[in-house]
Design a protein around this motif. Structure first.
Motif, PDB file in Angstrom:
ATOM      1  N   ILE A   3      51.759  73.818  66.341  1.00 42.32           N
ATOM      2  CA  ILE A   3      50.799  72.780  66.717  1.00 42.32           C
ATOM      3  C   ILE A   3      50.255  72.074  65.481  1.00 42.32           C
ATOM      4  O   ILE A   3      50.343  70.853  65.348  1.00 42.32           O
ATOM      5  CB  ILE A   3      49.616  73.373  67.520  1.00 42.32           C
ATOM      6  N   ILE A   4      49.706  72.870  64.561  1.00 46.62           N
ATOM      7  CA  ILE A   4      48.986  72.282  63.425  1.00 46.62           C
ATOM      8  C   ILE A   4      49.883  71.412  62.537  1.00 46.62           C
ATOM      9  O   ILE A   4      49.452  70.324  62.112  1.00 46.62           O
ATOM     10  CB  ILE A   4      48.285  73.387  62.603  1.00 46.62           C
ATOM     11  N   PRO A   5      51.121  71.801  62.213  1.00 45.92           N
ATOM     12  CA  PRO A   5      51.948  70.905  61.395  1.00 45.92           C
ATOM     13  C   PRO A   5      52.139  69.536  62.035  1.00 45.92           C
ATOM     14  O   PRO A   5      52.173  68.513  61.336  1.00 45.92           O
ATOM     15  CB  PRO A   5      53.279  71.657  61.289  1.00 45.92           C
ATOM     16  N   TRP A   6      52.226  69.499  63.380  1.00 41.40           N
ATOM     17  CA  TRP A   6      52.418  68.221  64.070  1.00 41.40           C
ATOM     18  C   TRP A   6      51.108  67.454  64.161  1.00 41.40           C
ATOM     19  O   TRP A   6      51.112  66.211  64.107  1.00 41.40           O
ATOM     20  CB  TRP A   6      53.024  68.465  65.448  1.00 41.40           C
ATOM     21  N   GLN A   7      49.987  68.170  64.297  1.00 34.81           N
ATOM     22  CA  GLN A   7      48.687  67.498  64.232  1.00 34.81           C
ATOM     23  C   GLN A   7      48.524  66.783  62.895  1.00 34.81           C
ATOM     24  O   GLN A   7      48.109  65.618  62.832  1.00 34.81           O
ATOM     25  CB  GLN A   7      47.551  68.511  64.400  1.00 34.81           C
ATOM     26  N   GLN A   8      48.845  67.494  61.824  1.00 34.76           N
ATOM     27  CA  GLN A   8      48.684  66.927  60.479  1.00 34.76           C
ATOM     28  C   GLN A   8      49.620  65.750  60.268  1.00 34.76           C
ATOM     29  O   GLN A   8      49.231  64.741  59.664  1.00 34.76           O
ATOM     30  CB  GLN A   8      48.936  68.014  59.430  1.00 34.76           C
ATOM     31  N   LEU A   9      50.857  65.886  60.737  1.00 29.95           N
ATOM     32  CA  LEU A   9      51.816  64.783  60.594  1.00 29.95           C
ATOM     33  C   LEU A   9      51.352  63.567  61.384  1.00 29.95           C
ATOM     34  O   LEU A   9      51.428  62.432  60.884  1.00 29.95           O
ATOM     35  CB  LEU A   9      53.197  65.238  61.067  1.00 29.95           C
ATOM     36  N   ALA A  10      50.870  63.782  62.600  1.00 28.90           N
ATOM     37  CA  ALA A  10      50.404  62.668  63.426  1.00 28.90           C
ATOM     38  C   ALA A  10      49.235  61.946  62.761  1.00 28.90           C
ATOM     39  O   ALA A  10      49.186  60.706  62.742  1.00 28.90           O
ATOM     40  CB  ALA A  10      50.002  63.182  64.809  1.00 28.90           C
ATOM     41  N   LYS A  11      48.297  62.699  62.200  1.00 33.54           N
ATOM     42  CA  LYS A  11      47.168  62.090  61.511  1.00 33.54           C
ATOM     43  C   LYS A  11      47.634  61.283  60.293  1.00 33.54           C
ATOM     44  O   LYS A  11      47.169  60.170  60.042  1.00 33.54           O
ATOM     45  CB  LYS A  11      46.180  63.168  61.060  1.00 33.54           C
ATOM     46  N   GLU A  12      48.549  61.869  59.531  1.00 33.19           N
ATOM     47  CA  GLU A  12      49.025  61.224  58.309  1.00 33.19           C
ATOM     48  C   GLU A  12      49.788  59.942  58.595  1.00 33.19           C
ATOM     49  O   GLU A  12      49.644  58.937  57.878  1.00 33.19           O
ATOM     50  CB  GLU A  12      49.924  62.201  57.548  1.00 33.19           C
ATOM     51  N   ARG A  13      50.603  59.955  59.674  1.00 33.92           N
ATOM     52  CA  ARG A  13      51.495  58.823  59.940  1.00 33.92           C
ATOM     53  C   ARG A  13      50.942  57.865  60.988  1.00 33.92           C
ATOM     54  O   ARG A  13      51.567  56.837  61.269  1.00 33.92           O
ATOM     55  CB  ARG A  13      52.862  59.337  60.411  1.00 33.92           C
ATOM     56  N   GLY A  14      49.804  58.210  61.578  1.00 31.88           N
ATOM     57  CA  GLY A  14      49.278  57.367  62.643  1.00 31.88           C
ATOM     58  C   GLY A  14      50.086  57.485  63.917  1.00 31.88           C
ATOM     59  O   GLY A  14      50.185  56.527  64.708  1.00 31.88           O
ATOM     60  N   ALA A  15      50.666  58.647  64.150  1.00 30.64           N
ATOM     61  CA  ALA A  15      51.495  58.878  65.332  1.00 30.64           C
ATOM     62  C   ALA A  15      50.643  59.446  66.468  1.00 30.64           C
ATOM     63  O   ALA A  15      49.471  59.800  66.291  1.00 30.64           O
ATOM     64  CB  ALA A  15      52.635  59.838  64.998  1.00 30.64           C
ATOM     65  N   ILE A  16      51.243  59.545  67.639  1.00 31.32           N
ATOM     66  CA  ILE A  16      50.557  60.025  68.838  1.00 31.32           C
ATOM     67  C   ILE A  16      51.115  61.401  69.189  1.00 31.32           C
ATOM     68  O   ILE A  16      52.325  61.562  69.382  1.00 31.32           O
ATOM     69  CB  ILE A  16      50.774  59.054  70.023  1.00 31.32           C
ATOM     70  N   LEU A  17      50.226  62.395  69.269  1.00 29.62           N
ATOM     71  CA  LEU A  17      50.625  63.747  69.654  1.00 29.62           C
ATOM     72  C   LEU A  17      50.402  63.915  71.149  1.00 29.62           C
ATOM     73  O   LEU A  17      49.286  63.746  71.648  1.00 29.62           O
ATOM     74  CB  LEU A  17      49.817  64.782  68.869  1.00 29.62           C
ATOM     75  N   LYS A  18      51.488  64.252  71.876  1.00 29.00           N
ATOM     76  CA  LYS A  18      51.424  64.378  73.329  1.00 29.00           C
ATOM     77  C   LYS A  18      51.785  65.802  73.744  1.00 29.00           C
ATOM     78  O   LYS A  18      52.551  66.481  73.055  1.00 29.00           O
ATOM     79  CB  LYS A  18      52.390  63.390  73.994  1.00 29.00           C
ATOM     80  N   TYR A  19      51.247  66.211  74.906  1.00 29.33           N
ATOM     81  CA  TYR A  19      51.501  67.556  75.417  1.00 29.33           C
ATOM     82  C   TYR A  19      52.199  67.500  76.772  1.00 29.33           C
ATOM     83  O   TYR A  19      51.795  66.724  77.644  1.00 29.33           O
ATOM     84  CB  TYR A  19      50.192  68.340  75.556  1.00 29.33           C
TER      85      TYR A  19
END
Length: 409
Positions: free
Chosen positions: A125-141
């Motif tokens: 979870i956390i690596p994708w949270q960090q990547l989404a924040k860094e790149r301005g991406a959308i994290l979906k579940y």
């Protein structure tokens, strides 16, 4: 055939805890180690200890041979196409972080989507949270079904043409749910995305074929599959790994170093900066030999039987809730539960007084705990060295715990 003799290979199980024979039911956290793995570690340090890929002396050559031999064992174990696709890392966490930092940073842009599920371990979870924040991406579940499984309809609803990465656990470390990763890979690829599989709870228990699954990345840890701590594997399709940049730089992973620029070694060594985890890889190879000798299909069958027996017996205890699929055929050898009105830490403490080791807490899966509407759970996880007698001890211990807390409260 799994039999009582298997337990004799694990020295740690031959002891008493609080005056009772140890019943170890926490293999989802870490498995115990057979003598074959312990001896492999000992032999390496006694006879072959040296750095790899560097020296031309005998010890260096032997160490390199054993280290790369372990890579070949891993390649065959998961049926990767080539040893170039097998990267040794510290564990599943390091593998997923490497994928996020290398592949993710190069391929995810603002507005793109990363899709995961509510049942993920924090490491997925956390690596994708960090990547989404860094790149301005959308994290979906991906939404879960009532029994803690996922439906392909929900996956199709979550994955779109903007999705770049789908990352999913193969087997939930809480619910025991076995996810349809092959079908999810097809959905991801139809939308131009890649599939990352957290295989930490799958590789020790199921026959893995990454080519048949068609996943793009697969991560797992040695310590959950009879190997030592501190060693794991990042599998990636060769074409993807070739286009990825390393995230650790230094010795071993370089080809040429100039004053202002450097070039990297070929796969897989460009991802293995510094002195690698040599002894860990050698011992992981020994663990793979051990598991192959028993047979992964036999191990999977045995664990399904353990889970089915445990669920049947535990359901007889009034006030005990079991989480995850009700059908034992849809889950691995994990049974997560709570006794009503009793905190799982208290349950685990009482069980430990009888020599029974279970896990209690949020299991590094707090979003899943929220979905289950609990703060924590207790978990019994079975492996090849457990038998029905262990389950009977667990059930007896749970009945005693229930009686104890009924008297207290």
């Amino acid at each position: 055939m799994i039999n009582q003799e298997i337990k004799s290979y694990f020295p740690i199980l031959n002891q008493e805890i609080n005056g009772h024979p140890l019943v170890y039911l926490d293999s989802a956290a870490t498995s115990q180690k057979p003598v074959q793995v312990i001896e492999a570690l000992k032999k390496y340090y006694e006879f072959d200890n040296s750095n790899v890929h560097r020296g031309v002396h005998t010890l260096g050559n032997r160490a390199t041979e054993h280290y790369e031999g372990a890579r070949e064992k891993v390649q065959k174990f998961i049926n990767a196409d080539s040893t170039e696709e097998i990267v040794f890392v510290r564990g599943t966490t390091t593998a997923i972080n490497t994928i996020a930092q290398s592949y993710g940073r190069a391929n995810v842009e603002e507005g793109d989507e990363i899709v995961i599920t509510y049942m993920e371990h924090h490491s997925n979870i956390i690596p994708w949270q960090q990547l989404a924040k860094e790149r301005g991406a959308i994290l979906k579940y991906v939404e879960l079904e009532e029994d803690g499984t996922i439906s392909l309809e929900q996956v199709r609803a979550a994955v779109t043409e903007r999705t770049k990465i789908v990352s999913m656990v193969y087997v939930s470390n809480v619910l025991g749910t076995m996810n349809p990763v092959k079908e999810v890979a097809q959905i991801a690829h139809e939308n131009g995305a890649v599939l990352v599989v957290d295989g930490a709870q799958a590789a020790p228990h199921l026959k893995i074929d990454v080519q048949q699954l068609d996943c793009d990345f697969f991560a797992f840890s040695g310590h959950k599959m009879c190997g030592p701590t501190g060693i794991g594997v990042m599998y990636g399709k060769k074409a993807l790994l070739n286009n990825m940049e390393p995230v650790e730089f230094g010795g071993e992973m370089i080809d040429f170093v100039g004053l202002y620029d450097s070039t990297w070694k070929e796969l897989p060594w460009k991802f293995e900066g510094g002195t690698p985890i040599i002894a860990g890889a050698v011992a992981l190879g020994a663990a793979i030999d051990f598991l192959n000798e028993i047979g992964l299909n036999e191990i999977e069958k045995h664990e399904h039987e353990m889970a089915a027996y445990a669920m049947n017996e535990m359901q007889q205890i009034k006030g005990l809730d079991i989480y995850g699929p009700k059908d034992p055929g849809k889950r691995a050898g994990i049974v997560t539960f709570n006794l009503k009105e009793v905190h799982p830490h208290d349950v685990a403490t009482v069980l430990d007084m009888s020599g029974i080791a279970v896990r209690a807490g949020h299991h590094c899966a707090q979003p899943l705990m929220k979905w289950l509407d609990v703060t924590a759970t207790a978990r019994a996880s079975f492996y090849l060295y457990n038998n029905e007698a262990d389950v009977d001890r667990l059930v007896e211990g749970l009945r005693s715990a229930k009686e104890y807390f009924s008297d207290v409260f």
